[in-house]
Design a protein around this motif. Structure first.
Motif, mmCIF file in Angstrom:
data_model
loop_
_atom_site.group_PDB
_atom_site.id
_atom_site.type_symbol
_atom_site.label_atom_id
_atom_site.label_comp_id
_atom_site.label_asym_id
_atom_site.label_seq_id
_atom_site.Cartn_x
_atom_site.Cartn_y
_atom_site.Cartn_z
ATOM 1 N N ARG A 237 0.125 -0.912 0.810
ATOM 2 C CA ARG A 237 0.023 -1.356 -0.579
ATOM 3 C C ARG A 237 -0.269 -2.844 -0.627
ATOM 4 O O ARG A 237 -0.056 -3.583 0.335
ATOM 5 N N SER A 238 -0.769 -3.293 -1.765
ATOM 6 C CA SER A 238 -1.025 -4.718 -1.945
ATOM 7 C C SER A 238 0.278 -5.489 -1.754
ATOM 8 O O SER A 238 1.325 -5.108 -2.293
ATOM 9 N N HIS A 239 0.227 -6.554 -0.987
ATOM 10 C CA HIS A 239 1.432 -7.311 -0.670
ATOM 11 C C HIS A 239 1.105 -8.780 -0.463
ATOM 12 O O HIS A 239 -0.063 -9.148 -0.303
ATOM 13 N N CYS A 240 2.120 -9.601 -0.491
ATOM 14 C CA CYS A 240 1.957 -11.021 -0.208
ATOM 15 C C CYS A 240 1.715 -11.180 1.289
ATOM 16 O O CYS A 240 2.486 -10.668 2.105
ATOM 17 N N THR A 241 0.656 -11.867 1.648
ATOM 18 C CA THR A 241 0.321 -12.010 3.064
ATOM 19 C C THR A 241 1.251 -12.974 3.787
ATOM 20 O O THR A 241 1.239 -13.051 5.013
ATOM 21 N N THR A 242 2.084 -13.693 3.031
ATOM 22 C CA THR A 242 3.027 -14.630 3.653
ATOM 23 C C THR A 242 4.398 -14.003 3.870
ATOM 24 O O THR A 242 4.916 -13.978 4.990
ATOM 25 N N CYS A 243 4.992 -13.451 2.808
ATOM 26 C CA CYS A 243 6.335 -12.878 2.930
ATOM 27 C C CYS A 243 6.317 -11.357 3.115
ATOM 28 O O CYS A 243 7.387 -10.744 3.288
ATOM 29 N N GLU A 244 5.117 -10.744 3.069
ATOM 30 C CA GLU A 244 4.946 -9.308 3.292
ATOM 31 C C GLU A 244 5.597 -8.429 2.226
ATOM 32 O O GLU A 244 5.765 -7.231 2.409
ATOM 33 N N ARG A 245 6.003 -9.012 1.111
ATOM 34 C CA ARG A 245 6.649 -8.243 0.040
ATOM 35 C C ARG A 245 5.603 -7.464 -0.739
ATOM 36 O O ARG A 245 4.573 -8.009 -1.128
ATOM 37 N N THR B 265 3.901 -3.617 -10.103
ATOM 38 C CA THR B 265 2.805 -3.322 -11.019
ATOM 39 C C THR B 265 2.459 -4.525 -11.878
ATOM 40 O O THR B 265 1.280 -4.827 -12.098
ATOM 41 N N ARG B 266 3.465 -5.244 -12.345
ATOM 42 C CA ARG B 266 3.222 -6.400 -13.215
ATOM 43 C C ARG B 266 2.542 -7.541 -12.471
ATOM 44 O O ARG B 266 1.951 -8.430 -13.091
ATOM 45 N N GLU B 267 2.622 -7.514 -11.133
ATOM 46 C CA GLU B 267 1.967 -8.554 -10.337
ATOM 47 C C GLU B 267 0.537 -8.189 -9.973
ATOM 48 O O GLU B 267 -0.155 -8.968 -9.326
ATOM 49 N N LEU B 268 0.093 -7.009 -10.402
ATOM 50 C CA LEU B 268 -1.244 -6.538 -10.065
ATOM 51 C C LEU B 268 -2.176 -6.492 -11.265
ATOM 52 O O LEU B 268 -3.276 -5.964 -11.183
ATOM 53 N N ILE B 269 -1.733 -7.056 -12.400
ATOM 54 C CA ILE B 269 -2.593 -7.098 -13.584
ATOM 55 C C ILE B 269 -3.668 -8.153 -13.357
ATOM 56 O O ILE B 269 -3.351 -9.322 -13.141
ATOM 57 N N PRO B 270 -4.933 -7.760 -13.364
ATOM 58 C CA PRO B 270 -6.008 -8.713 -13.068
ATOM 59 C C PRO B 270 -5.951 -9.966 -13.938
ATOM 60 O O PRO B 270 -5.719 -9.889 -15.142
#
Length: 253
Positions: free
Chosen positions: A38-46, A50-55
């Motif tokens: 799934r889409s994740h932060c490349t730094t902390c891997e979290r 859904t609210r963080e994926l709104i374009p």
């Protein structure tokens, strides 16, 4: 009458797909799946909620930072999302509803992915070109042909041959991805406009690189991705090529 509701739909559609194009452009060149993880932060891997994926809006609400670790998020993400949304809706405003609009939306999609890929990796993946090429070929030979129909095939040969010739003469001045991309662009644009696309790509590259060097952002003899300039040149030739040619000819008549 302009259908503003449909333009709005296409804008939202473009924003959403622009987010997906970011994923494709970043993962495919790295040999990663576009489905998992799934889409994740490349730094902390979290994993991102859904609210963080709104374009675009997620980037603005989070002030360009990861909610988990506070790492700055690349502005590349919202830029591609917004540019894709505007381009989708703009294509409809220029072309109206037609089979050519489908060609335009596919072209914008291809160029958005290439922009991301070349900016990040200086690479234009064969997998992306191989996915889009049959779609363009089918449309150009059936529902949305150029006039004459064989202009697409000649354009593909001209686009490929021109870039290959430059690569041979310059001994590697053009990458293999650029050569193959211009073959695809020739298929879409035809031989007249693929030459125009190359002209504008070089023009934009010269101007922007010159400004970058003057500002100290670009170093001499340091390679820079040509893909973004191809994107600008191809879109200029596709949407405004005929108008620009007529304007230029009119200067001498």
């Amino acid at each position: 009458m302009v259908d503003w509701l449909f333009i709005g739909y296409l804008f939202i559609f473009g924003l959403t797909f622009g987010s997906f194009f970011n994923v494709v452009g970043l993962r495919v060149p790295a040999g990663e799946s576009i489905v998992a993880p799934r889409s994740h932060c490349t730094t902390c891997e979290r994993d991102l909620s859904t609210r963080e994926l709104i374009p675009v809006f997620s980037y603005l609400f989070q002030k360009g930072k990861c909610r988990g670790c506070g790492t700055k998020i690349s502005p590349l993400y919202p830029f591609v999302e917004l540019a894709t949304g505007l381009s989708f809706s703009g294509a409809y405003m220029l072309l109206g509803w037609s089979y050519e609009l489908i060609v335009a939306l596919l072209l914008i999609s291809l160029l958005a992915i290439i922009y991301v890929s070349d900016i990040r990796y200086m690479l234009i993946p064969d997998k992306i070109l191989l996915f889009f090429t049959p779609l363009f070929l089918l449309l150009r030979l059936t529902a949305a042909p150029l006039d004459p129909w064989w202009s697409s095939l000649v354009g593909a040969a001209v686009g490929f041959g021109l870039l290959l010739l430059i690569a041979v003469i310059s001994r590697g001045g053009m990458g293999g991805g650029d050569i193959k991309l211009f073959a695809v662009l020739g298929l879409i644009l035809g031989w007249h406009d693929v030459l125009l696309a190359f002209f504008f790509s070089c023009l934009y590259g010269t101007i922007i690189a010159g400004i970058g060097m003057a500002a100290g952002k670009v170093k001499r003899k340091k390679p820079i991705p040509f893909g973004p300039f191809i994107v600008l040149g191809a879109l200029t030739a596709y949407f405004y090529g005929n108008s620009l040619v007529q304007w230029y000819i009119g200067l001498f008549l």
